[in-house]
Each structure stands twice: as structure tokens, then as C-alpha cells.
Write a protein that holds these residues in place. Structure first.
Motif, PDB file in Angstrom:
ATOM      1  N   PRO A  88     148.042  68.410 105.835  1.00 13.17           N
ATOM      2  CA  PRO A  88     148.846  68.608 107.044  1.00 13.17           C
ATOM      3  C   PRO A  88     149.084  70.078 107.377  1.00 13.17           C
ATOM      4  N   ASP A  89     148.399  70.987 106.688  1.00 10.58           N
ATOM      5  CA  ASP A  89     148.644  72.425 106.835  1.00 10.58           C
ATOM      6  C   ASP A  89     147.357  73.114 107.259  1.00 10.58           C
ATOM      7  N   ILE A  90     147.368  73.777 108.403  1.00  9.50           N
ATOM      8  CA  ILE A  90     146.175  74.434 108.922  1.00  9.50           C
ATOM      9  C   ILE A  90     145.723  75.586 108.031  1.00  9.50           C
ATOM     10  N   GLY A  91     146.599  76.052 107.146  1.00  9.99           N
ATOM     11  CA  GLY A  91     146.210  77.076 106.179  1.00  9.99           C
ATOM     12  C   GLY A  91     145.141  76.596 105.211  1.00  9.99           C
ATOM     13  N   ALA A  92     144.922  75.286 105.138  1.00  8.16           N
ATOM     14  CA  ALA A  92     143.888  74.738 104.257  1.00  8.16           C
ATOM     15  C   ALA A  92     142.485  75.122 104.699  1.00  8.16           C
ATOM     16  N   PHE A  93     142.322  75.661 105.916  1.00  8.14           N
ATOM     17  CA  PHE A  93     141.014  76.070 106.414  1.00  8.14           C
ATOM     18  C   PHE A  93     140.555  77.418 105.860  1.00  8.14           C
ATOM     19  N   GLY A  94     141.359  78.088 105.077  1.00  4.96           N
ATOM     20  CA  GLY A  94     141.091  79.463 104.688  1.00  4.96           C
ATOM     21  C   GLY A  94     139.719  79.717 104.104  1.00  4.96           C
ATOM     22  N   ALA A  95     139.154  78.751 103.343  1.00  6.70           N
ATOM     23  CA  ALA A  95     137.853  78.951 102.689  1.00  6.70           C
ATOM     24  C   ALA A  95     136.680  78.433 103.511  1.00  6.70           C
ATOM     25  N   CYS A  96     136.939  77.902 104.701  1.00  8.64           N
ATOM     26  CA  CYS A  96     135.872  77.285 105.502  1.00  8.64           C
ATOM     27  C   CYS A  96     135.063  78.343 106.248  1.00  8.64           C
ATOM     28  N   ARG A  97     133.759  78.104 106.360  1.00  3.66           N
ATOM     29  CA  ARG A  97     132.879  79.005 107.113  1.00  3.66           C
ATOM     30  C   ARG A  97     132.633  78.506 108.531  1.00  3.66           C
ATOM     31  N   LEU A  98     132.953  77.262 108.757  1.00  2.98           N
ATOM     32  CA  LEU A  98     132.857  76.657 110.090  1.00  2.98           C
ATOM     33  C   LEU A  98     134.032  75.719 110.255  1.00  2.98           C
ATOM     34  N   VAL A  99     134.756  75.840 111.369  1.00  2.00           N
ATOM     35  CA  VAL A  99     135.843  74.907 111.687  1.00  2.00           C
ATOM     36  C   VAL A  99     135.627  74.392 113.096  1.00  2.00           C
ATOM     37  N   LEU A 100     135.692  73.074 113.253  1.00  2.00           N
ATOM     38  CA  LEU A 100     135.544  72.422 114.555  1.00  2.00           C
ATOM     39  C   LEU A 100     136.877  71.847 114.970  1.00  2.00           C
ATOM     40  N   GLU A 101     137.277  72.111 116.216  1.00  2.00           N
ATOM     41  CA  GLU A 101     138.497  71.465 116.716  1.00  2.00           C
ATOM     42  C   GLU A 101     138.115  70.186 117.438  1.00  2.00           C
ATOM     43  N   ALA A 102     138.899  69.140 117.171  1.00  2.00           N
ATOM     44  CA  ALA A 102     138.687  67.840 117.807  1.00  2.00           C
ATOM     45  C   ALA A 102     140.033  67.270 118.227  1.00  2.00           C
ATOM     46  N   VAL A 103     140.799  68.091 118.961  1.00  2.00           N
ATOM     47  CA  VAL A 103     142.102  67.664 119.454  1.00  2.00           C
ATOM     48  C   VAL A 103     141.933  67.118 120.871  1.00  2.00           C
ATOM     49  N   PRO A 104     142.944  66.448 121.430  1.00  2.00           N
ATOM     50  CA  PRO A 104     142.801  65.862 122.770  1.00  2.00           C
ATOM     51  C   PRO A 104     142.394  66.867 123.840  1.00  2.00           C
ATOM     52  N   GLU A 105     141.813  66.325 124.921  1.00  2.00           N
ATOM     53  CA  GLU A 105     141.173  67.131 125.963  1.00  2.00           C
ATOM     54  C   GLU A 105     142.211  67.756 126.894  1.00  2.00           C
ATOM     55  N   SER A 106     142.894  68.774 126.378  1.00  2.00           N
ATOM     56  CA  SER A 106     143.902  69.522 127.131  1.00  2.00           C
ATOM     57  C   SER A 106     143.650  71.004 126.914  1.00  2.00           C
ATOM     58  N   LEU A 107     143.528  71.769 128.002  1.00  2.00           N
ATOM     59  CA  LEU A 107     143.239  73.193 127.880  1.00  2.00           C
ATOM     60  C   LEU A 107     144.299  73.899 127.047  1.00  2.00           C
ATOM     61  N   ASP A 108     145.562  73.661 127.342  1.00  2.00           N
ATOM     62  CA  ASP A 108     146.632  74.354 126.616  1.00  2.00           C
ATOM     63  C   ASP A 108     146.632  73.969 125.140  1.00  2.00           C
ATOM     64  N   LEU A 109     146.452  72.692 124.863  1.00  2.00           N
ATOM     65  CA  LEU A 109     146.456  72.227 123.473  1.00  2.00           C
ATOM     66  C   LEU A 109     145.281  72.828 122.706  1.00  2.00           C
ATOM     67  N   LYS A 110     144.106  72.844 123.326  1.00  2.00           N
ATOM     68  CA  LYS A 110     142.935  73.393 122.638  1.00  2.00           C
ATOM     69  C   LYS A 110     143.072  74.898 122.434  1.00  2.00           C
TER      70      LYS A 110
END
Length: 297
Positions: A88-110
């Protein structure tokens, strides 16, 4: 009865996936993207908004993996589970070389999501958006490193779909499109390259057909089933536009249509029937009813 999709290879000679991949959002699309990268050999971190959502995302992805393995995909279930982290913590992405966002289709949210992802990653990591309609330039403008940003538009359901749109905006780094196409090949899928434009290629064409089909239902031209049969039998589409709309979600179709109407004009104006069905919660398969009854599916 439809046959099960053919298993995709774990890798292809013209590309490999990054060792560590992140996905923001563990819903149907995000979970499917995580599934695809796991089967291709990556360690995948999925981030959800809270502990309960994270547990639900893990359960969905593990069920999806089990289904793929039962259909003949290569892989060891226990090893694939170990390669999956859900947090549940976005800090878990720290070691990733590629991150894809797949959140709902809202400009502000993305925009908010992409900025937060960027803050967690080293300068050479790549961020990709799964947006289906928002011009990438609008998202890239909010980032400090737009040259490390690209579109990877997957299709639902991700495990069975063989197409990915690689969307290139004006500030994408010169080597990034080739790198992204290699990742898509490594997933056992086929990339098409699209210049940044509202709706890209697939959403723009698919939504145009779906909106006209909905108008035909609204005007009483024919039933949803017969309109779909016209496209399936007459044009050899594997699935008609209204059944596809049910699978995608009427709310998703509406959001894309509204975005395209803003960017491209009145020809993408959503029919009132679509607005009414979404307002009533008739969203397609995920709600149990859309243009078809899905309660027994």
C-alpha cells in the motif's frame, strides 16, 4: 464455445523485460499488466491505495496466474507468487526500473500518480502510462524527466490480448520507443507504434464504432445482439462493439468518449443512452448487466 488463448512465450529474442517492474493500480488492467510481466520473468511490485485493496489485488493476480498455468503457460506457481509484491506504499517502487500507472482515466488523477512515481525512482528509470485516450503530452508536461516517459496501452483482458500500443510523445527519449517495443515482444505480444494523439489508434477507432452502435440501439435500428452479429458475421470481428463495450465497461467508454469529444469535437459526443446507463449503474460485465445480462457468466 471459444477456445482458450494460445500460451504466449516467456520471452522473445528481440527484447527482455526489466528485472524489476512496478505497477500502480491492481485492478483489472493493472493486475493483468502485472500478470504479463510476471510470466515474462520479471519481479513485479503492485501498489494499491490501502492494505485491504492490496490484499484483493494479490488474490486477483494469483487467481489469474493459476488460470494461465492451467491453460499451458510455462511457469512455476510458487516461484511466480514469490516474484509478486503487493504493497500500500508507493515507496515500494524504489528498486524498479520500469513503473506503469494503471489508475482510472482522469487527467488530474494520472498527473498526481505520475509525479509521485517519478519522485520514487532513479533518474534512469522509465515511467509508462496505460492511458487509453489522454494525450501523453499533457501528462509529460507535469514531469521533471519527460524523456523517460512513454505510453504502453494494454488491452483488456491483458493476459489474452496480443496487442500493445507504444505511444510516443514529442519529448520521449530517442532510444525509448525501441526499448519499449522490445519489452512488448518479450511479453509475447505485438507492438504498434503510434504518435501521440487523442485516443491514439485503437481507442479512437474502437470508440467511434461503439458510439455509433449505441446510437443505433437508442434509435431502435436493431437489437444489441443483431448489431453485434452484423459486425461479427459481416466484417469478421471476433466480438461485436456492444459486447466489447460491456467487457470494457460502459463507464470507461463514457470517459474516453468525453475526452475525445473535448479534443476532437462533436463526432465523439456520447449518446444519451450511454450516459443514462452509466448513471443507473448499468456498466456491463462488472455490474452484471449492460447491453447483455452477465449475471450467469
Amino acid at each position: 464455445m471459444t477456445s482458450a488463448p494460445r500460451p504466449a512465450p516467456r520471452s522473445r529474442p528481440d527484447g527482455t523485460v526489466p528485472a524489476r517492474v512496478g505497477v500502480l493500480g491492481g485492478g483489472r488492467m493493472g493486475g493483468g499488466i502485472a500478470h504479463a510481466f510476471l510470466l515474462a520473468g520479471a519481479s513485479v511490485t503492485v501498489v494499491e491505495r490501502d492494505v485491504e485493496s492490496a490484499a484483493g489485488a494479490r488474490a486477483r493476480i494469483e487467481r489469474s496466474i493459476d488460470t494461465s498455468l492451467a491453460r499451458g503457460f510455462d511457469g512455476d506457481a510458487a516461484a511466480l507468487r514469490r516474484a509478486l509484491t503487493v504493497a500500500p506504499d508507493i515507496g515500494a517502487f524504489g528498486a524498479c526500473r520500469l513503473v506503469l500507472e494503471a489508475v482510472p482515466e482522469s487527467l488530474d488523477l494520472k498527473l498526481e500518480a505520475l509525479r509521485e512515481i517519478e519522485r520514487q525512482l532513479p533518474a534512469d528509470a522509465v515511467i509508462a502510462s496505460n492511458t487509453s485516450s489522454i494525450p501523453l503530452a499533457q501528462l509529460a508536461d507535469g514531469l521533471e524527466r519527460p524523456e523517460q516517459f512513454i505510453g504502453l496501452h494494454f488491452f483488456n483482458p491483458v493476459p489474452a490480448s496480443t496487442l500493445v500500443e507504444v505511444v510516443v510523445h514529442g519529448r520521449s527519449g530517442p532510444g525509448l520507443p525501441d526499448l519499449a517495443r522490445g519489452w512488448v515482444h518479450a511479453l509475447g505480444k505485438t507492438p504498434i507504434t503510434v504518435t501521440d494523439a487523442p485516443g491514439f489508434a485503437s481507442s479512437r477507432l474502437g470508440v467511434a464504432l461503439a458510439l455509433e452502435a449505441i446510437r443505433m440501439v437508442e434509435q431502435g435500428v436493431a437489437s444489441a445482439q443483431d448489431i453485434d452479429l452484423a459486425m461479427e458475421l459481416g466484417y469478421r470481428h471476433p466480438t461485436g462493439p456492444l459486447r466489447t463495450t460491456d467487457l470494457v465497461g460502459l463507464d470507461v467508454r463514457l470517459g474516453i468518449a468525453e475526452q475525445l469529444e473535448r479534443d476532437l469535437g462533436a463526432r465523439f459526443a456520447p449518446p444519451q443512452l450511454l450516459r443514462d446507463m452509466v448513471a443507473a449503474g448499468t456498466l456491463g460485465r462488472k455490474s452484471g448487466r449492460g447491453f447483455y445480462d452477465w449475471n450467469d457468466s
